[in-house]
Write a protein that holds these residues in place. Structure first.
Motif, PDB file in Angstrom:
ATOM      1  N   THR A  25       0.804  -1.248   0.000  1.00 47.81           N
ATOM      2  CA  THR A  25       0.000   0.000   0.000  1.00 47.81           C
ATOM      3  C   THR A  25       0.827   1.284   0.000  1.00 47.81           C
ATOM      4  OG1 THR A  25      -0.267   0.348   2.413  1.00 47.81           O
ATOM      5  CG2 THR A  25      -1.758  -1.246   1.330  1.00 47.81           C
ATOM      6  N   THR A  26       2.027   1.274  -0.532  1.00 44.40           N
ATOM      7  CA  THR A  26       2.818   2.507  -0.558  1.00 44.40           C
ATOM      8  C   THR A  26       2.535   3.326  -1.812  1.00 44.40           C
ATOM      9  OG1 THR A  26       4.694   1.353  -1.581  1.00 44.40           O
ATOM     10  CG2 THR A  26       4.711   1.582   0.820  1.00 44.40           C
ATOM     11  N   LYS A  27       2.507   4.635  -1.628  1.00 40.21           N
ATOM     12  CA  LYS A  27       2.403   5.576  -2.737  1.00 40.21           C
ATOM     13  C   LYS A  27       3.414   6.690  -2.493  1.00 40.21           C
ATOM     14  CE  LYS A  27      -2.306   4.904  -4.396  1.00 40.21           C
ATOM     15  NZ  LYS A  27      -1.871   4.536  -5.749  1.00 40.21           N
ATOM     16  N   GLU A  28       4.113   7.065  -3.549  1.00 46.21           N
ATOM     17  CA  GLU A  28       5.158   8.074  -3.403  1.00 46.21           C
ATOM     18  C   GLU A  28       4.565   9.435  -3.024  1.00 46.21           C
ATOM     19  OE1 GLU A  28       7.720   8.348  -6.736  1.00 46.21           O
ATOM     20  OE2 GLU A  28       8.334   6.240  -6.667  1.00 46.21           O
ATOM     21  N   HIS A  29       5.037   9.960  -1.892  1.00 40.15           N
ATOM     22  CA  HIS A  29       4.693  11.308  -1.417  1.00 40.15           C
ATOM     23  C   HIS A  29       3.192  11.579  -1.395  1.00 40.15           C
ATOM     24  CE1 HIS A  29       8.834  12.567  -1.111  1.00 40.15           C
ATOM     25  NE2 HIS A  29       9.073  12.185  -2.361  1.00 40.15           N
ATOM     26  N   PHE A  30       2.401  10.549  -1.050  1.00 42.13           N
ATOM     27  CA  PHE A  30       0.945  10.719  -1.074  1.00 42.13           C
ATOM     28  C   PHE A  30       0.485  11.780  -0.076  1.00 42.13           C
ATOM     29  CE2 PHE A  30      -3.456   9.546  -0.066  1.00 42.13           C
ATOM     30  CZ  PHE A  30      -3.988   9.479  -1.336  1.00 42.13           C
ATOM     31  N   TYR A  31       1.110  11.845   1.107  1.00 42.63           N
ATOM     32  CA  TYR A  31       0.713  12.819   2.126  1.00 42.63           C
ATOM     33  C   TYR A  31       1.661  14.017   2.219  1.00 42.63           C
ATOM     34  CZ  TYR A  31      -1.863   8.673   3.691  1.00 42.63           C
ATOM     35  OH  TYR A  31      -2.667   7.560   3.748  1.00 42.63           O
ATOM     36  N   THR A  61       6.089  25.012   5.888  1.00 43.19           N
ATOM     37  CA  THR A  61       7.435  24.862   6.439  1.00 43.19           C
ATOM     38  C   THR A  61       7.796  23.414   6.740  1.00 43.19           C
ATOM     39  OG1 THR A  61       6.571  25.253   8.658  1.00 43.19           O
ATOM     40  CG2 THR A  61       7.373  27.167   7.443  1.00 43.19           C
ATOM     41  N   GLU A  62       6.796  22.526   6.893  1.00 44.91           N
ATOM     42  CA  GLU A  62       7.076  21.142   7.226  1.00 44.91           C
ATOM     43  C   GLU A  62       6.306  20.214   6.294  1.00 44.91           C
ATOM     44  OE1 GLU A  62       8.638  18.302   7.805  1.00 44.91           O
ATOM     45  OE2 GLU A  62       9.419  19.627   9.385  1.00 44.91           O
ATOM     46  N   THR A  63       6.988  19.695   5.300  1.00 44.45           N
ATOM     47  CA  THR A  63       6.332  18.874   4.276  1.00 44.45           C
ATOM     48  C   THR A  63       5.896  17.513   4.804  1.00 44.45           C
ATOM     49  OG1 THR A  63       8.468  18.008   3.523  1.00 44.45           O
ATOM     50  CG2 THR A  63       7.624  19.983   2.420  1.00 44.45           C
ATOM     51  N   SER A  67       4.752  12.055   9.075  1.00 43.49           N
ATOM     52  CA  SER A  67       5.624  11.775  10.216  1.00 43.49           C
ATOM     53  C   SER A  67       5.061  12.237  11.550  1.00 43.49           C
ATOM     54  CB  SER A  67       6.998  12.421   9.992  1.00 43.49           C
ATOM     55  OG  SER A  67       7.630  11.849   8.864  1.00 43.49           O
ATOM     56  N   ILE A  68       4.523  13.467  11.592  1.00 39.97           N
ATOM     57  CA  ILE A  68       4.067  14.000  12.867  1.00 39.97           C
ATOM     58  C   ILE A  68       2.711  13.417  13.255  1.00 39.97           C
ATOM     59  CG2 ILE A  68       3.359  16.084  14.100  1.00 39.97           C
ATOM     60  CD1 ILE A  68       5.456  17.613  12.549  1.00 39.97           C
ATOM     61  N   PHE A  69       1.769  13.395  12.318  1.00 41.91           N
ATOM     62  CA  PHE A  69       0.437  12.930  12.686  1.00 41.91           C
ATOM     63  C   PHE A  69       0.300  11.424  12.588  1.00 41.91           C
ATOM     64  CE2 PHE A  69      -4.061  12.027  12.139  1.00 41.91           C
ATOM     65  CZ  PHE A  69      -4.570  12.675  13.256  1.00 41.91           C
ATOM     66  N   ARG A  71       3.572   9.471  14.431  1.00 46.02           N
ATOM     67  CA  ARG A  71       3.730   9.733  15.862  1.00 46.02           C
ATOM     68  C   ARG A  71       2.428   9.574  16.641  1.00 46.02           C
ATOM     69  NH1 ARG A  71       5.758  15.578  17.548  1.00 46.02           N
ATOM     70  NH2 ARG A  71       7.494  14.928  16.196  1.00 46.02           N
ATOM     71  N   GLU A  72       1.330  10.142  16.125  1.00 48.67           N
ATOM     72  CA  GLU A  72       0.091  10.206  16.896  1.00 48.67           C
ATOM     73  C   GLU A  72      -0.845   9.022  16.693  1.00 48.67           C
ATOM     74  OE1 GLU A  72      -0.433  12.335  19.237  1.00 48.67           O
ATOM     75  OE2 GLU A  72       1.435  13.384  18.818  1.00 48.67           O
ATOM     76  N   ILE A  73      -0.651   8.241  15.626  1.00 48.38           N
ATOM     77  CA  ILE A  73      -1.537   7.104  15.394  1.00 48.38           C
ATOM     78  C   ILE A  73      -0.768   5.789  15.388  1.00 48.38           C
ATOM     79  CG2 ILE A  73      -3.082   5.994  13.732  1.00 48.38           C
ATOM     80  CD1 ILE A  73      -4.213   8.692  13.070  1.00 48.38           C
ATOM     81  N   GLU A  74       0.163   5.626  14.465  1.00 45.91           N
ATOM     82  CA  GLU A  74       0.855   4.344  14.342  1.00 45.91           C
ATOM     83  C   GLU A  74       1.691   4.025  15.581  1.00 45.91           C
ATOM     84  OE1 GLU A  74       2.851   4.633  10.544  1.00 45.91           O
ATOM     85  OE2 GLU A  74       1.001   5.393   9.658  1.00 45.91           O
ATOM     86  N   ASN A  75       2.159   5.037  16.259  1.00 50.93           N
ATOM     87  CA  ASN A  75       2.922   4.842  17.481  1.00 50.93           C
ATOM     88  C   ASN A  75       2.055   4.250  18.599  1.00 50.93           C
ATOM     89  OD1 ASN A  75       5.284   5.131  19.138  1.00 50.93           O
ATOM     90  ND2 ASN A  75       4.327   6.902  20.096  1.00 50.93           N
ATOM     91  N   TYR A  76       0.755   4.576  18.587  1.00 49.80           N
ATOM     92  CA  TYR A  76      -0.169   4.096  19.614  1.00 49.80           C
ATOM     93  C   TYR A  76      -0.918   2.841  19.194  1.00 49.80           C
ATOM     94  CZ  TYR A  76       0.361   8.496  22.210  1.00 49.80           C
ATOM     95  OH  TYR A  76       0.860   9.545  22.934  1.00 49.80           O
ATOM     96  N   TYR A  77      -0.945   2.536  17.912  1.00 46.25           N
ATOM     97  CA  TYR A  77      -1.806   1.464  17.415  1.00 46.25           C
ATOM     98  C   TYR A  77      -1.553   0.111  18.103  1.00 46.25           C
ATOM     99  CZ  TYR A  77      -4.678  -1.295  14.285  1.00 46.25           C
ATOM    100  OH  TYR A  77      -5.633  -2.137  13.795  1.00 46.25           O
ATOM    101  N   PRO A  78      -0.306  -0.342  18.241  1.00 42.73           N
ATOM    102  CA  PRO A  78      -0.081  -1.655  18.885  1.00 42.73           C
ATOM    103  C   PRO A  78      -0.665  -1.739  20.290  1.00 42.73           C
ATOM    104  CG  PRO A  78       1.894  -0.941  17.750  1.00 42.73           C
ATOM    105  CD  PRO A  78       0.957   0.234  17.742  1.00 42.73           C
ATOM    106  N   LYS A  79      -0.563  -0.673  21.054  1.00 41.11           N
ATOM    107  CA  LYS A  79      -1.101  -0.666  22.420  1.00 41.11           C
ATOM    108  C   LYS A  79      -2.601  -0.890  22.414  1.00 41.11           C
ATOM    109  CE  LYS A  79      -2.085   2.420  26.289  1.00 41.11           C
ATOM    110  NZ  LYS A  79      -1.872   3.780  26.873  1.00 41.11           N
TER     111      LYS A  79
END
Length: 281
Positions: free
Chosen positions: A52-58, A64-66, A71-73, A76-84
């Motif tokens: 399911t990869t797409k180049e630069h989809f997001y 200032t922050e591409t 990476s941030i949302f 960090r905020e979803i995939e980082n918590y998903y296993p828990k």
């Protein structure tokens, strides 16, 4: 922030739970003919890193922050918590959520699986009026961030009072998933994923397979007198029920219809399932 070229429209942390070895996942490619018949083509397993990869989809071209979305949302905020929260949902010993924050995180992890897919992006783009087509590139760029700040947040708020039910398959059947894994069903049980604004309809039921043996159902709750608790009481319990192959088959058939291009699952089961499905469908 590090630039990430290949971005996952369905995250690895989700697909991993449909994998047999935690590294690879089996695929079936979907093609709908002019006669509206679904043909499924067998493909070799692919690594979770490439699924399911797409180049630069997001990637946000302006600002200032591409990498703010990738990476941030999402990272960090979803995939980082998903296993828990996945572990919490499938743990049969847990019957109650500790806090409202846990409930919000669960909804964010699960419902974001719907909002982030190319198929849902395309449904939005198709709704853009003709008089705005000359600004389509700008609108597409703006939607990258607004699908989080608007679509996802409203989606969560629409269904934040629903009950959480975990269904476990108690026989040899399994759930499969797809590149568009969240099912939106109307009160009649009909799949309505193709209608963009239906995710904001409180009457609808949300079904998400979360691994090959479990799926999560979000549906309206009532009190002991049958009166809706919507916008009154947060239901902090987790209901747990068991079902058999009939339920798995029903959900898998809807997953196939919901899929954009690919279905995913464990190799042995998905081969057996589609060997029968092609005759019944």
């Amino acid at each position: 922030m590090q630039q990430v070229k290949d971005q996952h429209t369905v995250p690895k942390c989700y697909l991993k739970n449909f994998s047999e070895d935690g590294n690879n996942i089996f695929r079936k490619f979907k093609k709908v003919t002019k006669e509206d018949l679904t043909n499924i083509e067998l493909k070799k397993p692919t690594s979770l890193k490439k699924a399911t990869t797409k180049e630069h989809f997001y990637t946000v071209e302006k600002g200032t922050e591409t990498m703010v979305i990738e990476s941030i949302f999402y990272s960090r905020e979803i995939e980082n918590y998903y296993p828990k929260y996945y572990d919490l949902l499938i743990n049969p010993k847990i019957s109650k959520l500790e806090s409202r924050d846990d409930r919000s995180r669960i909804l964010m992890c699960l419902l974001s699986l719907h909002c982030r897919t190319p198929k849902q992006f395309n449904y939005f783009f198709k709704s853009i009026p003709e008089n705005l087509q000359d600004r389509i590139d700008l609108i597409k760029e703006e939607y990258k961030t607004s699908h989080i700040g608007n679509t996802l947040i409203n989606f969560i708020q629409t269904h934040e009072y629903k009950t959480i039910t975990i269904v476990k398959i108690n026989d040899s059947s399994e759930f499969i998933t797809s590149d568009n894994p969240v099912l939106i069903l109307n009160p009649k049980g009909e799949l309505i994923n193709h209608k963009f604004k239906e995710q904001f309809n409180k009457d609808n039921v949300i079904v998400i397979p979360i691994d090959h043996k479990h799926c999560c159902i979000l549906k309206n709750a009532t009190d002991k007198n049958g009166i809706s608790i919507d916008e009154k009481v947060f239901y902090n319990g987790i209901k747990r029920i068991e079902e058999n192959c009939n339920f798995a088959w029903e959900i898998n058939a809807k997953i196939i219809k919901s899929a954009d291009l690919v279905c995913y699952g464990r190799e042995k089961y998905i081969k057996a399932f589609f060997s029968i499905y092609k005759f019944i469908d």
